[in-house]
Design a protein around this motif. Structure first.
Motif, PDB file in Angstrom:
ATOM      1  N   UNK A   1      39.265 -78.502  53.252  1.00  0.00           N
ATOM      2  CA  UNK A   1      39.510 -78.599  51.822  1.00  0.00           C
ATOM      3  C   UNK A   1      39.765 -80.057  51.454  1.00  0.00           C
ATOM      4  N   UNK A   2      38.859 -80.636  50.679  1.00  0.00           N
ATOM      5  CA  UNK A   2      38.959 -82.033  50.255  1.00  0.00           C
ATOM      6  C   UNK A   2      39.567 -82.068  48.853  1.00  0.00           C
ATOM      7  N   UNK A   3      40.647 -82.821  48.684  1.00  0.00           N
ATOM      8  CA  UNK A   3      41.378 -82.804  47.414  1.00  0.00           C
ATOM      9  C   UNK A   3      41.683 -84.215  46.926  1.00  0.00           C
ATOM     10  N   UNK A   4      41.457 -84.421  45.646  1.00  0.00           N
ATOM     11  CA  UNK A   4      41.708 -85.722  45.021  1.00  0.00           C
ATOM     12  C   UNK A   4      43.151 -85.879  44.562  1.00  0.00           C
ATOM     13  N   UNK A   5      43.909 -84.781  44.525  1.00  0.00           N
ATOM     14  CA  UNK A   5      45.263 -84.813  43.991  1.00  0.00           C
ATOM     15  C   UNK A   5      45.323 -84.497  42.518  1.00  0.00           C
ATOM     16  N   UNK A   6      44.178 -84.294  41.890  1.00  0.00           N
ATOM     17  CA  UNK A   6      44.133 -83.984  40.459  1.00  0.00           C
ATOM     18  C   UNK A   6      44.260 -82.486  40.182  1.00  0.00           C
ATOM     19  N   UNK A   7      44.105 -81.667  41.238  1.00  0.00           N
ATOM     20  CA  UNK A   7      44.137 -80.217  41.067  1.00  0.00           C
ATOM     21  C   UNK A   7      44.993 -79.586  42.167  1.00  0.00           C
ATOM     22  N   UNK A   8      45.522 -78.399  41.856  1.00  0.00           N
ATOM     23  CA  UNK A   8      46.196 -77.585  42.872  1.00  0.00           C
ATOM     24  C   UNK A   8      45.140 -76.646  43.446  1.00  0.00           C
ATOM     25  N   UNK A   9      44.500 -77.088  44.515  1.00  0.00           N
ATOM     26  CA  UNK A   9      43.362 -76.367  45.081  1.00  0.00           C
ATOM     27  C   UNK A   9      43.802 -75.331  46.104  1.00  0.00           C
ATOM     28  N   UNK A  10      43.033 -74.258  46.177  1.00  0.00           N
ATOM     29  CA  UNK A  10      43.255 -73.263  47.227  1.00  0.00           C
ATOM     30  C   UNK A  10      41.970 -72.488  47.471  1.00  0.00           C
ATOM     31  N   UNK A  11      41.832 -72.020  48.695  1.00  0.00           N
ATOM     32  CA  UNK A  11      40.706 -71.159  49.045  1.00  0.00           C
ATOM     33  C   UNK A  11      41.195 -70.148  50.071  1.00  0.00           C
ATOM     34  N   UNK A  12      40.842 -68.882  49.858  1.00  0.00           N
ATOM     35  CA  UNK A  12      41.216 -67.814  50.780  1.00  0.00           C
ATOM     36  C   UNK A  12      39.959 -67.289  51.447  1.00  0.00           C
ATOM     37  N   UNK A  13      39.982 -67.239  52.755  1.00  0.00           N
ATOM     38  CA  UNK A  13      38.815 -66.810  53.518  1.00  0.00           C
ATOM     39  C   UNK A  13      39.164 -65.629  54.419  1.00  0.00           C
ATOM     40  N   UNK A  14      38.180 -64.803  54.682  1.00  0.00           N
ATOM     41  CA  UNK A  14      38.246 -63.818  55.755  1.00  0.00           C
ATOM     42  C   UNK A  14      37.332 -64.319  56.860  1.00  0.00           C
ATOM     43  N   UNK A  15      37.791 -64.253  58.084  1.00  0.00           N
ATOM     44  CA  UNK A  15      36.989 -64.758  59.188  1.00  0.00           C
ATOM     45  C   UNK A  15      36.967 -63.736  60.323  1.00  0.00           C
ATOM     46  N   UNK A  16      35.838 -63.678  61.005  1.00  0.00           N
ATOM     47  CA  UNK A  16      35.657 -62.750  62.117  1.00  0.00           C
ATOM     48  C   UNK A  16      34.675 -63.365  63.098  1.00  0.00           C
ATOM     49  N   UNK A  17      34.720 -62.911  64.317  1.00  0.00           N
ATOM     50  CA  UNK A  17      33.807 -63.430  65.331  1.00  0.00           C
ATOM     51  C   UNK A  17      32.353 -63.204  64.913  1.00  0.00           C
ATOM     52  N   UNK A  18      31.562 -64.236  65.065  1.00  0.00           N
ATOM     53  CA  UNK A  18      30.134 -64.113  64.791  1.00  0.00           C
ATOM     54  C   UNK A  18      29.483 -63.262  65.869  1.00  0.00           C
ATOM     55  N   UNK A  19      28.757 -62.247  65.442  1.00  0.00           N
ATOM     56  CA  UNK A  19      28.097 -61.333  66.372  1.00  0.00           C
ATOM     57  C   UNK A  19      26.588 -61.471  66.211  1.00  0.00           C
ATOM     58  N   UNK A  20      25.920 -62.172  67.136  1.00  0.00           N
ATOM     59  CA  UNK A  20      24.467 -62.379  66.999  1.00  0.00           C
ATOM     60  C   UNK A  20      23.650 -61.114  67.182  1.00  0.00           C
ATOM     61  N   UNK A  21      24.273 -60.026  67.700  1.00  0.00           N
ATOM     62  CA  UNK A  21      23.519 -58.789  67.934  1.00  0.00           C
ATOM     63  C   UNK A  21      23.343 -57.963  66.656  1.00  0.00           C
ATOM     64  N   UNK A  22      24.089 -58.290  65.605  1.00  0.00           N
ATOM     65  CA  UNK A  22      23.964 -57.548  64.360  1.00  0.00           C
ATOM     66  C   UNK A  22      22.621 -57.833  63.687  1.00  0.00           C
TER      67      UNK A  22
END
Length: 331
Positions: free
Chosen positions: A294-315
């Motif tokens: 997350x790159x922030x200039x200080x001009x905003x109150x930034x946030x990002x929420x992610x869901x993460x899971x193991x990458x499965x190449x067989x799917x």
């Protein structure tokens, strides 16, 4: 480094407990619970494995001890990781690393492997030269070492037989976490800058599938007379791609690579904007290490929420946005 890496007592209560213990001992009525609290912490011994390797990854507070078996010139590492909202702290209790035997111990603010650092040198609040503290001799470092994030490293080469060190590892609450390594390959995490001019990165040392659940990056406030002054409302722009190329100063990068330094990783996708609805699209990163920056200039109150899971190449749906050479499948 050439190899791959894959509770303290409550000091505020100690005085009262010691006084209580003295009184109990005087009457020969020793309370087992008090004795348990006053008993020295158990020490975890760090030992070379059957192949002579000495990379240790620890996720718990406690006391760790290393005694050299002698005739070893391996560079060893004690990699410590806490929860994302904690700092790591080191305090040496014993220290014997002979300078004349070419012994050396380094305390590093963050993790280092093969010359790469996490957090990256460009985004860390401490200059690279000040993230290293090197010692040898028989005098232990007198001060505790407080890391700037949830990971820290003690790197050492101790050839002299019987020499070594004992160190106490503690975790301290961090109410405004920025950089962090996540211990688990699945979960949900919110990355924030808390209005600061700062770049923050979470690293997941696995190939991952990333889905954005919510984002508020470079949010423009909506002005409406019907809204109470205390309530801020923001324009829902949706997710906007390639914000860095557009010259915007606040954005999120999803990156992948085979080292620790996010600055040396490849960008799979970057975006900004405001969206409170979870995305149905995933960004698959087929690399040994996945990072969200997350790159922030200080001009905003930034946030990002992610869901993460193991990458499965067989799917069947697997279609990686980024593939690193080490994960390319060979027939």
């Amino acid at each position: 480094m050439t190899q791959n890496p894959h509770i303290s007592l409550l000091h505020a209560c100690r005085t009262d407990l010691e006084d209580k213990a003295v009184n109990i001992i005087a009457t020969n009525a020793i309370d087992d619970e008090v004795l348990e609290i006053l008993r020295p912490e158990p020490t975890t011994q760090l030992e070379h494995d059957e192949n002579g390797q000495c990379i240790f990854v620890k996720t718990e507070e406690g006391v760790y001890s290393y005694v050299s078996p002698g005739n070893t010139h391996e560079v060893c590492g004690l990699y410590v990781i806490a929860e994302p909202d904690q700092f790591v702290a080191f305090e040496f209790e014993e220290f014997d690393v002979s300078c004349s035997h070419r012994g050396l111990l380094s305390v590093i603010d963050g993790w280092e492997l093969n010359g790469q650092f996490f957090p990256g040198t460009d985004d860390h609040s401490v200059p690279r030269k000040d993230r290293y503290h090197e010692y040898c001799g028989v005098t232990k470092p007198w001060k505790p070492f407080h890391m700037s994030q949830n990971v820290g490293l003690i790197e050492f080469r101790i050839p002299g037989k019987g020499e070594g060190f004992r160190v106490k590892v503690s975790f301290i609450d961090n109410h405004k976490p920025c950089n962090a390594v996540l211990q688990r390959p699945q979960g949900v995490y919110t990355l924030r800058n808390y209005g600061r001019k700062i770049n923050c990165t979470v690293s997941i040392i696995f190939p991952e599938s990333i889905r954005v659940l919510a984002a508020s990056v470079a949010a423009e406030e909506r002005v409406e007379s019907i809204s109470p002054p205390s309530e801020k409302q923001f324009v829902e722009t949706g997710i906007v791609k390639e914000c860095a190329k557009r010259g915007l100063k606040d954005y999120v990068e999803i990156k992948g690579g085979d080292g620790l330094d996010p600055g040396q990783m490849v960008v799979a996708e970057d975006f900004c904007g405001v969206d409170s609805a979870p995305s149905q699209q995933k960004v698959d990163v087929a690399c040994g290490n996945t990072a969200i920056r997350l790159v922030s200039s200080g001009e905003f109150d930034n946030s990002v929420t992610i869901a993460y899971d193991l990458y499965d190449p067989s799917l069947e749906s697997a279609s990686p946005s980024l593939i690193c050479p080490t994960l390319l499948e060979t027939p």
